[in-house]
Structure formats: C-alpha cells, structure tokens
Design an enzyme around this catalytic site. Structure first.
Site, PDB file in Angstrom:
ATOM      1  N   CYS A 124      43.571  39.095  50.060  1.00  0.00           N
ATOM      2  CA  CYS A 124      42.552  38.435  49.253  1.00  0.00           C
ATOM      3  C   CYS A 124      42.688  36.931  49.198  1.00  0.00           C
ATOM      4  O   CYS A 124      41.836  36.252  48.645  1.00  0.00           O
ATOM      5  CB  CYS A 124      42.591  38.954  47.822  1.00  0.00           C
ATOM      6  SG  CYS A 124      42.124  40.662  47.744  1.00  0.00           S
ATOM      7  N   HIS A 411      33.337  39.731  45.503  1.00  0.00           N
ATOM      8  CA  HIS A 411      34.624  39.400  46.089  1.00  0.00           C
ATOM      9  C   HIS A 411      34.658  39.760  47.570  1.00  0.00           C
ATOM     10  O   HIS A 411      35.158  40.808  47.937  1.00  0.00           O
ATOM     11  CB  HIS A 411      35.728  40.138  45.305  1.00  0.00           C
ATOM     12  CG  HIS A 411      37.092  39.981  45.869  1.00  0.00           C
ATOM     13  ND1 HIS A 411      37.545  38.806  46.440  1.00  0.00           N
ATOM     14  CD2 HIS A 411      38.127  40.852  45.960  1.00  0.00           C
ATOM     15  CE1 HIS A 411      38.786  38.978  46.851  1.00  0.00           C
ATOM     16  NE2 HIS A 411      39.151  40.205  46.584  1.00  0.00           N
ATOM     17  N   CYS A 441      45.737  36.679  43.375  1.00  0.00           N
ATOM     18  CA  CYS A 441      46.762  37.599  43.795  1.00  0.00           C
ATOM     19  C   CYS A 441      46.481  38.010  45.210  1.00  0.00           C
ATOM     20  O   CYS A 441      45.400  37.814  45.718  1.00  0.00           O
ATOM     21  CB  CYS A 441      46.801  38.800  42.904  1.00  0.00           C
ATOM     22  SG  CYS A 441      45.232  39.539  42.745  1.00  0.00           S
TER      23      CYS A 441
END
Lengths: 451, 763
Positions: A124, A411, A441
């Site tokens: 991510c 996202h 994260c």
C-alpha cells in the site's frame, strides 16, 4: 456493491512495512533544513478521480490511468516534456503485459523515449516508495526533476492458469511431433482448468488482510461503534471537501466512449443507523469490520512533481512544500501488520527534532487507523512492542484527514501514497500550517513541510 | 469408511501433551473452610451472563480434582438459583490450558474398582446436570481441552475455541489404559458421529481447533490476538470471553442456533449409521483392527468400543453404567498401571535435573550428514538453533540436506507447518565441508562412523578449531565414552549423546557421562536434548551404556532362535505378540546387520561368554553377502519399494542352513522363546541398575520403552519384574540356564527381589 467490498480481502497488499513522511510548508520560518543536504521540493501533485472498480474505468489498463495522471501533471504545471529527468511509479498488482508500467505510461504520454522510467512495489505504500526513490535520486545529484506516482486498477487483474496447466502448456511448446503433443494434451485433467486468482492471503502467514485487520481491532479493543463513527466521519468530510472544491488535485479525465470524469465516485455519506445494520465481512459472525469500515476496491492513479529547490526556482516555479524526512519500518507480518503509522511516526519526528504538537496537518492512510491511534496512546504498547520509554501521545483528531481518506475517497493500492502527500501539501497551504505528517501502513514514515 | 487408526501407544505417548494429567498431590482440603473462600473457581455476572473462571492456583494446568469439582458444583448451584443470570460462559484464566483432564492421582489413590467407578459416576452426574442446564452454558476453550476437560466441554450447550496452536481437544484416556469415564463414550458419538468418535477415543490423538470445527466438536472459532494494549495471552482470553458472552446472549435471543443445518454428506452418513447392520459391521471391523494392532494386550480400546456400542444399542442408561463400571475395572489393570507409570516417567525425563547450563547453546555443529546426523539437524533447526552440518563429501552433505528438506516438506504437505515456516526453519541450517567458523560453535555433536580411530581423529580436529568452552558430544551406540575422551585435551567437556534412528520419530535420547564429564557439560547436553523435544535418560559410561547393552543379549538370543530353525516371520510374530511394536528380525534389519554384528562383537569382548547365544559369525556372513538390513534393501527380509509385504530373504535362509543348531525341546515352546528373549533383556537392565549405570528404575523403564520398544503395556523391564514377579522370572531363567548356561544367570539384584517379594522397583 457488496461483492465489491467483500473483495477488499484481496487487499493482501499491505504488508508488514510502514511509512511516514514529514512535509514542511515552503513559507515556514523553520524549514528544518539540514546542512549539506539538498532541499527537495514538491511543485505540484495531481490524481485521476478515484473510482469504484468495475465502473467507468472498466476498460482501462493500468498504464492508461498512469498516463492520464502523468499528462495531467505535465499540463497543470506546463512542464516541458523534455525537462523531466526520470519517472518512477508504484503499483501493486502488476499487469504482466506492462510490468514496467512507469515506462509504458511515459511513452504513451509522449515523453521522450530517452527518459528512463522504473516501477517499484511495496504494497500500500508503493507510491510513497516511488516518491522517496525520487527524493533519493535528487538528493544524490543524479536528477533535478522527477515525476513520481502510483497506479492501480482492480477492474482487471491477472488471473492465471493453474501451475499444472501452465507446466503442460510450456512443455507443449517444446513437443516436436504430433504424437508427443497428443500425449501431453491427453494428460490435461478437468482440475487443471481451475484458474488461479491473485493471492488473497499474505504469502508468509496465509491470512487475509481483512482477517488480520479484524484481529488487530480486537487486540486494541476498538469497538464496532468507534469504527462506524470513523467511517461516517470519513465520508462526511470527503463529501464536504468535494462540495467545497477543496480536492483541487483531482483531474478531469476523458474516458473514451464514456465521457469526462472529474469526481471521485465512492463518497457516500449515509447515516449511523445504516452503518449499524451492516454485517461483518471478514470474521463472521463476531467480527467488527464491515464494508463501511474497510476500503472498497478502487481504480486510480496519482503523480507528483519533485525538484531540487534551485532547479524549481530557476524554472520559475513556486514550490509548495519541502519533503523533509521519511522513515520506513518493518514489523511482524502476522500480529502487527497494520500498525505502521504507530511505529513510523515517532521515528520521523525524532529524526526531524520536532514533536507531535508541532504538526499542523496529519494525513494518515485509513487502514486500521483507530488501532493505530490507540497504539500511539498506550504506554504498554510503547514499552513492550516499540521499546520506547513512554507512549507517542494522543493524535489530535481535529487535524487528521480533514478532506476524507481511504475509506471514503478509495484506495487504489499503488496510488494512495501520492494522494496522501498531495492532500497534506494542499491542506498546509489552505490551512496555513507549517508541518504536515503523512503516514501509511504497509510501511514507512514521511514528514512533509510547506514552503 | 471409518478412518480408525492404530493404537500406537508408543508413538503417541508424545511429550506435546504433558499436561494431560498432572502429578500434583491430592488437595489439601482437610479444612472444610474452603467452602467460604473458593480458590479454584469463581464467577462474575456481566449483565445477565455468569462468567465462570477456573484456575488451579497450585499448578500450571487445570485438572478436575476433588477441589475443582466441588467448587464447580457450588458455583453452578448458585448460578442456577440466581434469577438474574440467564446464561453462562465457562472459561479458564490460564494462558494455555482449559482443562487438561481428570486428576490422575485421585484415580490412583483409589484402592478398588468400585471406588473408581464411584468417581466416574460422580463425574457423569455432574455433566448430566450441565447438559440439562436450563440456562445455556458456553464453553470458551483456549489451550488444552483434554480427557475430562473435553467431556465437560461437550456437555455444555455451545463451544467456542481459539484457533491458537496451543488449543487442542482430545480424549487421551486410552493412552493411560483407561476409557473416557465421564460420559465421553456416550456423548462423543452423538456429537461427531460414530466413526470419528471411535477414532478419537481409540487413538487418543489431539485435534486442533480448525479440525474440531470441521468435525462439529466446536461451534465457533476465535482468532488469537497479537499484542495490543495488553499482552497477547491476556487480551486473547479477554477477547474470547467477550465473544463467548456475545454467543451466550445470542443463544438466549435465538439469534444463534444451537444446531447447525447438516450438510448432505452428514445426512447421508446419519442415514447409513441408522442401519443396525452397518453399525454392526463397523464395530466388527474396528474390533478386528484393534485386535490386530494390540494383539489383545491392551484391554482399554476394546472396552471403549463396547461402551460406545452399549450406549447406542441398549440406550443411555446401560451405556453410562457400562462406562463407569469399566472405567473402574480398567483403572485396576496392570496395563493401565504400566502406562500411567510410563507417563509419569516421561514427565520426569522431560526435566533438566542438572541445573541451568552456564552458556546457552545457540550454535550447534553436527559432524556427519548421514541418516543420524541429518536427523539430529532436523530436530534442532526448527527450535531456532543455528545448526552447522558438516560432512567430508559433497555427496554426503547433499544427501543429508535432501533428507532434512524432505522431513520438513512432509510436514508442510500435512499442513502442520506452512511452506514459509519450512523455508524459515531451513534458514537455520548451514551445510559445509570444512571447519569454517567453528570457533563460534557452542557444541559439537559428532555422528561419524563407529570406529574409535575415526572418532579420535575427529575429536582432535574439532578441538583444534573450537573455542575452549565448546562441548564435544559423541553420538555412538556402543563405544565407551571414556575411550573416545582419552584423545581429548579437556575430557570434562566430552559427553555421549546417543540418539535413536529415525531421530525425528524416536523420542529417546540417552546421555552418557564419564566420571570426568563436568556437571555443566551434562546440564548443557540435557538442555539441548530437551529443546529438541527428547525424553532424556542420563546413564553412566560402559560398553553399550544402558540401551545397547540390554538389546545385545536379546538380539544374541534371537539369532540363536533363528539358528534353531524358527522362521524369521515366526520370530517376529512371537515378539510382537508379547507387545514389542517391531518384531526382532525386523528390528535387526532396521538397526542394520552390520551394526548388530559390530556391537555383538564389541560387547562380546567386553562382557565375555555371558553375551553369547547366537553365532556372531552368522551375522558376519550376512554382511559379507551384502545383507545389511533395510538400508541395503536386503537383510533377514527382502525390501522392495512400494510394497509392504516383505518376503524372507532366501539367501539369508541359506546362511541359516549352514549355521543350524539343534533346539532343546524343553525350552522351545512359543512362550519359552518369548521369555528367553525377554528375560535376557530384563536381567541385563536390572544388572545395569545394580552396577550403577542406571540411576533409577524409572529411567530404565523409559529408556527401554521409548528407545527400544519394550512393550508399553508392561511398562518397562523394571515394572515388568514388579508385576510378573521376580521369583517367577528367576524360576524361568534357572530352567533356561540349565540348557544354555551363564547366558541366563540371574543377576544378584534380581535374585534379591526374588527372595523378598516385598522388594519392588516401583513403590
């Protein structure tokens, strides 16, 4: 819609890495400049609208989205195409036909084929990794002007034949006679035809991301109610920002055959009552994470223009912020998968010599943010897990993600990092703050300052 | 059909379940003031759910002791009487134990079958009340839930278990020669179906939480949590409690159904099991299989089947009665006594009696990547110890590495570890051909060829490169350690570590100390062995130490028996019929005929004619022809890949022909052959105790059973003497002595016990 949400479990992509970045507004008195280190500035940042997967970007390939972001950035800044020294993109699920998606996007955007481009991947925070790669290139004196960004499409993904089938097909290539081929073909069994989806689980722990997230919220005692409230907040703030025209980084993209898109389409403010009705998606029946408290599958791309300060000024740009310090840290992928911000934040602050109170803008990725807030506020966690004397502190929620976040805006794994940085910079400008902190994260820590 | 597996008592007496029953003394509840202050069980009412927390303050595990049971009864009565309570959650506050079983000492303290039956009936009654509870009870299980603990849990209305590796469910009573005596034989078949229930109870195996969910043994799983605001253990239990309370409320409000809709497969199975004829076939098949596996030497499995059968065919009343009566009877059998003794022995041999070593072994080097060396490496790397595997040839090193990979990969295929864990474990293995970095090694275990000269050479090479405090352990099965240590500059650091092949399966480690070995060296060797998961006996130095020394005369006798014309298959069936898991001819093939010949010759020299019997020359003749046992594919038997049926090697029979001896009819009945073999083994074991090679009978029993496969139902050579009677054994031996001479001369200690029947090895 529900299927869309449930597939968030495909989000194996946040791994154990964590990231945070400190940004400084360029007008600040205290720029935290370090002697002997070049000042690196963010000139501009843009992104395509973030759309639910399987909607308008349905027919795009990843490099199409990346190209749109790249072109948008060049147009917005009127940067000559030959002024770019290097291009770095981050992505998570790679389309095998365009494994160096940065290069394909650059070529398609009409950037000289003599300009090198490469693609990075780090779950991510892939776009964060792209940005810090760019920072490294500039700091080392290799380049002066670098475009960094990220892209992801979940409307399409590489679904493969099974290993057995692939093996047979590859051997078939080498078979010389008809009889050899027939023998091979006759070995194919029905089971060989079962396709292989991109892994739904962490490779090392065999756990799906959603499952891991639900365990994490339980470990920190985050209640269902708190999560619903946070999701509600995210959507409401995003809606407000959208309506007020604050999301100025969003480009208008012309989708062939479908028209122009200029707004994110995942923002859906509803009511707490509606959120309460949703059922848990990962751990049933007693889990606490619902479709609302997890990000939906999203397509999108983002890009930022980074330069050395001298170069930017020489070219007549007004830089928006200094990129000051960043940290990547890694944690146990099983139990601390999504605790990046908690670990990275104090480290980057210490490196820069400022405290949590000095920060005006927080842009955190909204993956299990509540657990992170609780972790930062816990002495036990600080002492036992982080090896610190005391807790990091309470993060002022009134400074956090005021223009929405990953829960509401969406996202796209590879692209989120650059969105966070641009949002932080734009908020610094708008709110007149001095320091902004970006954290996510999957890994790392960056701090951003406004000029 | 039913996947009923063998009752392999030996392999299942596994150390991973040491908390099955504990050995702490029977409660100190002399004062009845305990009624006021409950120490083991307490409860708290959260809204309308009573959370019952159990914790035995005197032990690492919870057992259903008298104290625990009485407090539980009090608490349950209060809960049933309290109108504010609508449901209950039963949970343990221990981090890795729900309830590990009944208190074994409570059973052992009983003097008669009737007393034990009464205990069983009390348990049955208590769980009956739980089962009929008007307020639903949710068992929240984290850690071991075994024996009486499982019987308790399955009497509850609902079960939630954590998916932790420590959470295991099972009915291990059979491994102690007992049956599940608190309703288990009656409830389990109803819950998981006849085939699975029989499988669980006959094998006693542990079932992991995810499997338990699939079988229907538990209703829901809860994930263990990582660190958060509290320690993972603490928070996991708290979370389990929160979730269980949620289910308790859900059951009351009917949101959570107590019965799951059955799958088509289950419906089909239920239908099939509803046919009496089918059930009969199952009982028969299972019975036959148990008889084949146990040779009828173990009464418990048969009683388990009968108890299940009685309940199903004649109704619960008869079933429960049968269960409690036979629980009582089984508790009084010598088999149960032997198995419980072994269990206690195993627990005792899982402790380091030599203190904490000054320096922890973090890097271990193993010399020789053969079957043994690689095996030792395999059980070391998965404990996080960096392991250097050294060999002299690339070929040998490669073979060893392949063996280790295969061992771990098999575990991956069985899903007991993930492929990631496999790779991670393998990263602890360093394979090399030279002595590079040996200065950083804390302990060296050599597993090179059994030749004193080679061992000396290796010892000198190692001492030239290692740090001064590095321990040198030698893995030999017969060479005296002091002879090997003679070449050492620091004999205090030299010790024997005798592993058994295959190392990853055999639990025993025999550690041999010389009079020069320091206590710290011993402590360190024991610590390493315990980490490797071994059951450890520490014995004195001497030819063959303890285990090899006991085995040698038995093998000598076996060779004589073969020479006297007994077919190898017959010999095997006689020994397995006595309770040995592997027949003696097969055992010789497994050990290796060359090794056996080597050992027989060495020990023959050391102990003289007493170790005679069969002709060593016959073994040598076999070795010359290449009949080295299983490893060469041919020994007493012919071994072929893929087939289990082995044929007697005709070449071996030819050799036998030329070494033929005339049997003496007076001592050649089947029973006599059995006792000839066993008495030599037992006599040698007793002699080892007499000579101080062994420090206790317990270690002797554990070593014989776990290392050599002495019949577990007899509990080991020493318990065998106690049970069988030393006088009777001596009588038999005297009879054999008349024919064969000093091979059968009973040792002094055995004679002492024969003279005085009050003398027992085990109190």
């Amino acid at each position: 819609q529900v299927t869309n949400y449930v597939m968030v479990s495909a989000k194996k992509f946040a791994r154990e890495n964590l990231f945070s970045l400190l940004l400084v507004q360029t007008k600040s008195k205290k720029t935290l400049a370090k002697p002997g280190v070049k000042n690196i500035v963010l000139v501009e940042g843009v992104r395509t609208p973030f759309l639910l997967s399987g909607t308008i970007y349905n027919d795009f390939m990843a490099h199409d989205l990346a190209r749109a972001a790249l072109l948008g950035l060049l147009n917005k800044t009127s940067l000559p195409k030959d002024a770019v020294d290097y291009i770095v993109y981050g992505t998570v699920i790679q389309e095998v036909k365009t494994s160096n998606v940065a290069r394909e996007a650059a070529l398609g955007a009409g950037i000289s084929e003599k300009i090198p481009a490469h693609t990075v991947t780090m779950a991510c925070i892939s776009a964060n990794q792209a940005i810090t790669t760019a920072v490294g290139l500039i700091a080392a004196g290799q380049c002066d002007v670098v475009v960094a960004g990220g892209v992801e499409t979940m409307s399409d993904m590489p679904i493969r034949h099974s290993r057995k089938m692939r093996k047979t097909m590859l051997t078939l290539n080498k078979a010389k006679t008809l009889s050899q081929r027939l023998t091979l073909l006759s070995k194919i069994r029905l089971g060989y035809l079962t396709p292989e989806l991109p892994a739904l689980t962490e490779f090392s722990t065999n756990e799906t991301m959603g499952h891991s997230a639900d365990r994490l919220t339980a470990a920190f005692g985050v209640s269902r109610r708190e999560q619903d409230e946070f999701a509600f907040r995210s959507h409401s703030l995003a809606k407000k920002a959208q309506d007020a025209g604050l999301l100025s980084d969003v480009l208008s993209v012309n989708v062939p055959g479908k028209g122009i898109v200029s707004k994110d389409n995942g923002i859906r403010p509803s009511s707490m009552e509606q959120l309460e009705k949703l059922k848990p998606v990962f751990i049933k029946p007693h889990g606490t994470i619902t479709p609302a408290s997890s990000s939906f599958l999203t397509d999108g791309a983002s890009a930022v223009l980074l330069m050395s300060e001298e170069k930017a000024l020489a070219m007549g740009y007004k830089p928006k912020a200094y990129l000051r310090d960043f940290v990547f840290v890694s944690q146990d992928p099983k139990d601390q998968l999504l605790l990046g911000p908690s670990y990275a934040t104090p480290e980057v602050l210490e490196k820069s010599g400022i405290t949590l109170d000095d920060i005006d803008v927080f842009e955190f990725h909204e993956g299990q943010i509540l657990a992170n807030l609780k972790a930062m506020d816990s002495d036990w966690f600080a002492q036992t897990c982080m090896g610190r004397k005391s807790k990091v502190g309470v993060l002022p929620i009134e400074k956090l993600n005021l223009w929405g976040g990953s829960l509401s805006l969406g996202h796209p794994f590879g692209a989120t990092g650059a969105r966070l940085v641009t949002a932080a910079v734009n908020r610094l400008k708008k709110e007149g703050g001095q320091y902004a902190l970006v954290a996510a994260c999957a890994a790392g820590g960056q701090v951003v300052f406004d000029l | 059909m039913a996947s009923i597996r063998a009752l392999g008592v030996l392999s299942r007496m596994n150390s991973r379940r040491p908390c099955l029953f504990t050995g702490h003394a029977v409660r100190n509840f002399a004062s009845s003031a305990a009624v006021l202050a409950r120490t083991h069980v307490n409860y708290e009412v959260k809204e309308d759910v009573a959370v019952i927390r159990i914790n035995d303050p005197n032990s690492k595990v919870n057992t259903l002791s008298a104290q625990m049971e009485s407090e539980l009864t009090q608490v349950m009565n209060e809960i049933w009487a309290n109108d504010a309570v609508k449901s209950a959650v039963l949970i343990s506050t221990k981090p890795s134990c729900f309830i590990a079983g009944a208190d074994i000492n409570m059973i052992q303290a009983c003097k008669s079958a009737e007393e034990v039956t009464k205990l069983s009936q009390e348990g049955q009654m208590m769980f009956d009340r739980i089962e009929k509870s008007p307020k639903p009870i949710v068992a929240a299980i984290n850690g071991s839930c075994l024996g009486g603990g499982l019987e308790f849990a399955i009497a509850c209305q609902y079960r939630v278990a954590t998916k932790s590796k420590k959470t295991v469910l099972g009915t291990p009573e059979v491994m102690l020669g007992l049956l599940p005596g608190a309703g288990g034989t009656q409830r389990l078949p109803k819950l998981v179906g006849l085939p699975s229930a029989l499988d669980m109870m006959l094998t006693g195996r542990n079932i992991r939480a995810d499997k338990a969910k699939k079988m229907g043994l538990v209703h829901q799983l809860v994930d263990p949590l990582g660190p958060g605001l509290k320690s993972p253990e603490e928070r996991t239990i708290e979370y389990l409690e929160e979730v269980a309370i949620g289910f308790a409320k859900g059951i009351l409000s009917k949101k959570i159904p107590l019965t799951k809709e059955k799958s088509l497969m289950q419906k089909v199975q239920d239908y099939v099991m509803g046919i009496e004829f089918v059930r009969k076939q199952i009982y028969n098949t299972v019975n036959k299989r148990v008889m084949k596996q146990t040779k009828g030497l173990y009464p418990a499995p048969l009683k388990i089947i009968e108890s299940v059968q009685t309940g199903i065919e004649q109704g619960p009343e008869a079933g429960y009665l049968f269960e409690s009566q036979n629980f009582g009877k089984l508790a009084m059998t010598s088999e149960s006594n032997a198995l419980i003794g072994l269990y206690h022995g195993q627990v005792a041999c899982k402790k380091n009696h030599f203190g904490t070593p000054q320096k922890e072994v973090k890097t271990l080097a193993i010399l020789g990547a053969g079957l043994m060396g690689a095996g030792i490496a395999q059980v070391t790397i998965d404990k996080g110890i960096r392991t250097v595997l050294k060999d002299t040839t690339e070929e040998g090193l490669n073979r060893g590495q392949q063996q280790i990979y295969k061992g771990l990969d098999d575990k991956t295929k069985k899903k007991s570890i993930t492929s990631f864990e496999r790779d991670n474990t393998l990263s602890n293995l360093i394979a090399q051909l030279d002595y590079q970095n040996f200065d950083k090694v804390d302990m060296v275990i050599e597993a090179v060829f059994e030749d004193l000269h080679i061992k000396h050479q290796v010892l000198k090479e190692v001492e030239a490169v290692v740090a001064p405090d590095c321990i040198f352990a030698t893995n030999t099965s017969a060479l005296p350690i002091k002879d090997i240590a003679a070449a050492s500059k620091r004999p205090d650091k030299v010790i024997g570590m005798h592993y058994f092949s295959p190392v990853d399966k055999m639990q025993l480690l025999e550690i041999i100390t010389t009079d020069k070995t320091s206590k710290d060296t011993t402590a360190s060797a024991v610590a390493v062995g315990l980490k490797q998961g071994k059951v450890i006996i520490v014995v004195g130095d001497g030819p063959g130490f303890y285990t090899t020394r006991c085995l040698a005369p038995m093998l000598a006798e076996a060779v004589r028996v073969l020479q006297e014309g007994v077919d190898p298959k017959k010999l095997d069936s006689l020994t397995t019929g006595f309770g040995f898991p592997v027949g003696t001819a097969t055992l010789a093939d497994e050990v290796g005929i060359d090794v056996a010949a080597h050992v027989a010759e060495d020990l023959g020299k050391a102990f003289g004619t007493r170790f005679g019997g069969g002709n060593v020359e016959m073994l040598k003749a076999m070795v010359e022809k290449g009949f080295k046992g299983r490893k060469s594919g041919v020994g007493c038997y012919l071994y072929k890949e893929g087939t289990k049926n082995k044929e007697v090697n005709p070449g071996f029979q030819e050799i036998l022909g030329s070494f033929k001896m005339t049997p003496s009819a007076a001592v050649s009945s089947d029973a006599d052959v059995q006792y000839r073999l066993v008495s030599r083994f037992v006599n040698e074991a007793v002699l080892c105790l007499q000579e101080g090679i062994l420090s206790s009978p317990v270690e002797g029993d554990v070593g014989a059973v776990f290392g050599l496969g002495f019949p577990p139902c007899l509990g080991g050579p020493f318990r065998f003497v106690d049970t069988f009677g030393a006088d009777k054994l001596v009588q038999k031996m005297k009879r054999y002595e008349e024919v064969y001479g000093n091979h059968f001369t009973p040792c002094q200690l055995l004679l002492d016990h024969a003279k005085d029947s009050s003398k027992k090895f085990h109190k």
